[in-house]
Design a protein around this motif. Structure first.
Motif, PDB file in Angstrom:
ATOM      1  N   GLU A 122       9.477  -5.068   1.781  1.00 25.11           N
ATOM      2  CA  GLU A 122      10.318  -4.434   2.792  1.00 25.11           C
ATOM      3  C   GLU A 122      10.066  -2.927   2.856  1.00 25.11           C
ATOM      4  OE1 GLU A 122      15.040  -3.742   3.916  1.00 25.11           O
ATOM      5  OE2 GLU A 122      14.435  -4.066   1.836  1.00 25.11           O
ATOM      6  N   GLN A 123       9.892  -2.424   4.066  1.00 28.85           N
ATOM      7  CA  GLN A 123       9.722  -0.990   4.361  1.00 28.85           C
ATOM      8  C   GLN A 123       8.494  -0.377   3.677  1.00 28.85           C
ATOM      9  OE1 GLN A 123      13.756   0.479   3.372  1.00 28.85           O
ATOM     10  NE2 GLN A 123      14.128   0.686   5.560  1.00 28.85           N
ATOM     11  N   ASP A 124       7.507  -1.203   3.402  1.00 26.07           N
ATOM     12  CA  ASP A 124       6.246  -0.703   2.860  1.00 26.07           C
ATOM     13  C   ASP A 124       5.475  -0.023   3.985  1.00 26.07           C
ATOM     14  OD1 ASP A 124       3.793  -0.244   1.726  1.00 26.07           O
ATOM     15  OD2 ASP A 124       3.334  -2.340   1.301  1.00 26.07           O
ATOM     16  N   GLU A 125       5.229   1.283   3.842  1.00 26.24           N
ATOM     17  CA  GLU A 125       4.596   2.023   4.926  1.00 26.24           C
ATOM     18  C   GLU A 125       3.138   1.626   5.142  1.00 26.24           C
ATOM     19  OE1 GLU A 125       4.112   6.221   4.468  1.00 26.24           O
ATOM     20  OE2 GLU A 125       3.747   6.107   2.312  1.00 26.24           O
ATOM     21  N   THR A 126       2.566   0.817   4.234  1.00 31.88           N
ATOM     22  CA  THR A 126       1.211   0.322   4.445  1.00 31.88           C
ATOM     23  C   THR A 126       1.182  -0.925   5.327  1.00 31.88           C
ATOM     24  OG1 THR A 126       1.185  -1.155   2.518  1.00 31.88           O
ATOM     25  CG2 THR A 126       0.575   1.155   2.147  1.00 31.88           C
ATOM     26  N   ASP A 127       2.343  -1.375   5.780  1.00 36.67           N
ATOM     27  CA  ASP A 127       2.438  -2.572   6.613  1.00 36.67           C
ATOM     28  C   ASP A 127       2.026  -3.829   5.855  1.00 36.67           C
ATOM     29  OD1 ASP A 127       3.162  -1.048   9.001  1.00 36.67           O
ATOM     30  OD2 ASP A 127       1.054  -0.454   9.086  1.00 36.67           O
ATOM     31  N   GLY A 128       2.482  -3.940   4.613  1.00 31.74           N
ATOM     32  CA  GLY A 128       2.319  -5.200   3.905  1.00 31.74           C
ATOM     33  C   GLY A 128       1.085  -5.337   3.048  1.00 31.74           C
ATOM     34  N   HIS A 129       0.698  -4.263   2.352  1.00 36.34           N
ATOM     35  CA  HIS A 129      -0.439  -4.392   1.446  1.00 36.34           C
ATOM     36  C   HIS A 129      -0.189  -5.466   0.401  1.00 36.34           C
ATOM     37  CE1 HIS A 129      -3.089  -0.541   1.852  1.00 36.34           C
ATOM     38  NE2 HIS A 129      -3.006  -1.231   2.976  1.00 36.34           N
ATOM     39  N   ILE A 130      -1.209  -6.270   0.146  1.00 31.69           N
ATOM     40  CA  ILE A 130      -1.084  -7.392  -0.784  1.00 31.69           C
ATOM     41  C   ILE A 130      -0.796  -6.928  -2.200  1.00 31.69           C
ATOM     42  CG2 ILE A 130      -3.558  -7.527  -1.305  1.00 31.69           C
ATOM     43  CD1 ILE A 130      -1.205 -10.548  -0.805  1.00 31.69           C
ATOM     44  N   ASP A 131      -1.291  -5.733  -2.585  1.00 33.39           N
ATOM     45  CA  ASP A 131      -1.135  -5.335  -3.989  1.00 33.39           C
ATOM     46  C   ASP A 131       0.305  -4.982  -4.355  1.00 33.39           C
ATOM     47  OD1 ASP A 131      -1.018  -2.816  -2.800  1.00 33.39           O
ATOM     48  OD2 ASP A 131      -2.849  -2.057  -3.766  1.00 33.39           O
ATOM     49  N   GLU A 132       1.199  -4.969  -3.373  1.00 33.10           N
ATOM     50  CA  GLU A 132       2.622  -4.774  -3.660  1.00 33.10           C
ATOM     51  C   GLU A 132       3.365  -6.085  -3.901  1.00 33.10           C
ATOM     52  OE1 GLU A 132       3.642  -1.979  -4.348  1.00 33.10           O
ATOM     53  OE2 GLU A 132       3.101  -0.405  -2.935  1.00 33.10           O
ATOM     54  N   ILE A 133       2.740  -7.220  -3.565  1.00 28.94           N
ATOM     55  CA  ILE A 133       3.490  -8.480  -3.636  1.00 28.94           C
ATOM     56  C   ILE A 133       2.800  -9.591  -4.422  1.00 28.94           C
ATOM     57  CG2 ILE A 133       4.823  -8.085  -1.526  1.00 28.94           C
ATOM     58  CD1 ILE A 133       2.784  -9.913  -0.080  1.00 28.94           C
ATOM     59  N   ALA A 134       1.471  -9.547  -4.518  1.00 20.60           N
ATOM     60  CA  ALA A 134       0.758 -10.620  -5.225  1.00 20.60           C
ATOM     61  C   ALA A 134      -0.636 -10.145  -5.593  1.00 20.60           C
ATOM     62  CB  ALA A 134       0.664 -11.882  -4.362  1.00 20.60           C
ATOM     63  N   THR A 135      -1.171 -10.686  -6.685  1.00 22.64           N
ATOM     64  CA  THR A 135      -2.515 -10.329  -7.104  1.00 22.64           C
ATOM     65  C   THR A 135      -3.170 -11.492  -7.828  1.00 22.64           C
ATOM     66  OG1 THR A 135      -3.830  -8.755  -8.411  1.00 22.64           O
ATOM     67  CG2 THR A 135      -1.689  -9.349  -9.292  1.00 22.64           C
ATOM     68  N   LEU A 136      -4.470 -11.562  -7.716  1.00 26.17           N
ATOM     69  CA  LEU A 136      -5.245 -12.542  -8.478  1.00 26.17           C
ATOM     70  C   LEU A 136      -5.488 -11.997  -9.878  1.00 26.17           C
ATOM     71  CD1 LEU A 136      -7.615 -13.363  -5.551  1.00 26.17           C
ATOM     72  CD2 LEU A 136      -6.457 -15.149  -6.862  1.00 26.17           C
ATOM     73  N   ILE A 137      -5.106 -12.776 -10.887  1.00 22.87           N
ATOM     74  CA  ILE A 137      -5.296 -12.395 -12.288  1.00 22.87           C
ATOM     75  C   ILE A 137      -6.659 -12.847 -12.790  1.00 22.87           C
ATOM     76  CG2 ILE A 137      -4.426 -12.738 -14.632  1.00 22.87           C
ATOM     77  CD1 ILE A 137      -2.613 -11.034 -12.926  1.00 22.87           C
ATOM     78  N   ARG A 196      13.398   2.177   1.322  1.00 21.97           N
ATOM     79  CA  ARG A 196      13.265   1.458   0.064  1.00 21.97           C
ATOM     80  C   ARG A 196      11.940   1.783  -0.620  1.00 21.97           C
ATOM     81  NH1 ARG A 196      14.445  -5.000  -0.805  1.00 21.97           N
ATOM     82  NH2 ARG A 196      14.425  -4.949  -3.085  1.00 21.97           N
ATOM     83  N   LEU A 197      11.998   2.001  -1.920  1.00 23.36           N
ATOM     84  CA  LEU A 197      10.788   2.201  -2.707  1.00 23.36           C
ATOM     85  C   LEU A 197      10.171   0.838  -3.038  1.00 23.36           C
ATOM     86  CD1 LEU A 197      11.943   4.950  -5.238  1.00 23.36           C
ATOM     87  CD2 LEU A 197      10.607   5.259  -3.154  1.00 23.36           C
ATOM     88  N   THR A 198       8.847   0.765  -2.973  1.00 24.21           N
ATOM     89  CA  THR A 198       8.136  -0.488  -3.263  1.00 24.21           C
ATOM     90  C   THR A 198       7.872  -0.577  -4.767  1.00 24.21           C
ATOM     91  OG1 THR A 198       6.074   0.632  -2.704  1.00 24.21           O
ATOM     92  CG2 THR A 198       7.078  -0.739  -1.002  1.00 24.21           C
ATOM     93  N   LEU A 199       8.871  -1.024  -5.490  1.00 23.19           N
ATOM     94  CA  LEU A 199       8.779  -1.140  -6.940  1.00 23.19           C
ATOM     95  C   LEU A 199       8.153  -2.495  -7.286  1.00 23.19           C
ATOM     96  CD1 LEU A 199      12.343   0.208  -7.814  1.00 23.19           C
ATOM     97  CD2 LEU A 199      10.204   1.502  -7.665  1.00 23.19           C
ATOM     98  N   SER A 200       6.880  -2.481  -7.652  1.00 22.96           N
ATOM     99  CA  SER A 200       6.153  -3.736  -7.822  1.00 22.96           C
ATOM    100  C   SER A 200       5.307  -3.719  -9.080  1.00 22.96           C
ATOM    101  CB  SER A 200       5.250  -3.975  -6.610  1.00 22.96           C
ATOM    102  OG  SER A 200       4.397  -5.070  -6.848  1.00 22.96           O
ATOM    103  N   TYR A 201       5.420  -4.776  -9.873  1.00 20.68           N
ATOM    104  CA  TYR A 201       4.611  -4.904 -11.089  1.00 20.68           C
ATOM    105  C   TYR A 201       3.208  -5.445 -10.796  1.00 20.68           C
ATOM    106  CZ  TYR A 201       9.061  -4.198 -13.459  1.00 20.68           C
ATOM    107  OH  TYR A 201      10.257  -3.666 -13.883  1.00 20.68           O
ATOM    108  N   THR A 202       2.986  -5.977  -9.595  1.00 22.89           N
ATOM    109  CA  THR A 202       1.632  -6.429  -9.274  1.00 22.89           C
ATOM    110  C   THR A 202       0.715  -5.257  -8.952  1.00 22.89           C
ATOM    111  OG1 THR A 202       2.193  -6.776  -6.934  1.00 22.89           O
ATOM    112  CG2 THR A 202       2.413  -8.671  -8.422  1.00 22.89           C
TER     113      THR A 202
END
Length: 337
Positions: free
Chosen positions: A201-216, A272-278
């Motif tokens: 939500e409110q990610d100014e990059t318009d939904g970058h994947i590295d904020e929500i999911a990543t391949l390990i 909102r700050l994009t607080l993401s562990y991915t």
């Protein structure tokens, strides 16, 4: 004009060996509301953490080489080039490698400051070219407006991304989804696509994947979730988990999905700050992961230790990076060995 894929190149997974990590020094004051000094301290801590595992080069304006060298310490190299912002994952080269010859080259995406979120970004359109010229590496000029933080690859043909970002009309409005996939096949050597829907939500990059999911690693995805059904991210994350459950990678495998819950909501000037562990950096033998001064940090550390038993986990405070609009993954770019 030839393409990386036609010449035998592919983008390796981030867990494959690196020759170096690239970063860019914070220079745009408007990006960091807590001030450049706080951001620079945070960037320096990330650089020092990564330098425990692999060489790091920090690029900065010509007149700041001495001060940057003092800030990052003797274990981090400093290279003067022209820059106007500090998110090298997005405006730097995406490195590709020819497995047969070992040659490394770079993809130079067209950069428009995340759909023209910022003015005066022209120097950043030349960052990839400058780095590749210094390295004397082959440069492929991609016919696509893209940022490196908008996709992940597994190095075996699979690409993970979001519709919100790649299909956004502020990037490539003249291209269809199929045409975008075609360009990504050409530039990254991928064959299969996993499309998630929306980003944070409110990610100014318009939904970058590295904020929500990543391949390990091939077949394994780490994804963000929330238990709060009132959170606007809740339906977004649920939809993404459903898509991942239905997806198959380039090898035809079902995906194993590990989840981490988001930290408590924080805002800055109503956003909102994009607080993401991915949003972490996978180094040679180490993982540099973010801390947010939140109760969820401990759970994240435990999960990372389970996911990466053969790597040293190095947690680094990341709030002063996130306040600028990104995270640890956003400010780094791996160069394959």
């Amino acid at each position: 004009m030839s393409t990386p894929a036609a010449d035998g190149f592919r983008m390796p997974g981030e867990w494959e060996p690196h020759a170096r990590c690239w970063m860019a020094w914070p220079v745009r004051g408007e990006t960091f509301p807590n001030g450049l000094e706080a951001a620079r301290l945070a960037y320096a801590e990330v650089a020092k953490a990564i330098a425990q595992f692999e060489p790091v080069t920090m690029v900065c304006p010509d007149g700041e080489v001495a001060s940057v060298s003092l800030a990052v310490g003797k274990d981090v190299a400093v290279m003067p080039i022209s820059i106007s912002d500090s998110w090298i994952r997005d405006n730097g080269p995406s490195f590709v490698k020819n497995p047969a010859t070992g040659e490394v080259a770079g993809v130079d995406w067209q950069f428009n400051a995340w759909g023209r979120n910022y003015d005066a970004f022209e120097p950043d359109t030349l960052v990839a070219r400058q780095i590749l010229d210094r390295l004397k590496l082959r440069r492929y000029e991609a016919p696509l407006v893209m940022e490196g933080g908008s996709f992940h690859v597994d190095g075996q043909g699979t690409l993970l991304t979001t519709e919100e970002c790649l299909l956004n009309p502020n990037r490539n409005p003249h291209l269809s989804k199929a045409e975008i996939e075609g360009h990504l096949r050409d530039q990254l050597g991928v064959t299969s696509f996993i499309w998630l829907g929306q980003g944070y939500e409110q990610d100014e990059t318009d939904g970058h994947i590295d904020e929500i999911a990543t391949l390990i690693r091939p077949g394994l995805v780490l994804a963000m979730t929330t238990d709060d059904t009132a959170d606007p991210n809740y339906p977004v994350f649920q939809d993404n988990l459903e898509r991942l459950a239905m997806a198959r990678d380039a090898a035809g495998r079902e995906l194993e999905v590990v989840t981490l819950r988001t930290p408590a909501r924080r805002e800055q000037a109503g956003v909102r700050l994009t607080l993401s562990y991915t949003n972490f950096y996978l180094a040679n033998g180490g993982v540099v992961m973010p801390l947010f001064e939140d109760a969820a940090d401990d759970e994240a550390i435990r999960t990372f230790k389970k996911l990466f038993p053969d790597r040293q986990i190095v947690p680094v405070p990341a709030l002063d990076i996130v306040r600028g609009g990104g995270g640890i993954h956003c400010i780094t770019q791996q160069q394959p060995a």
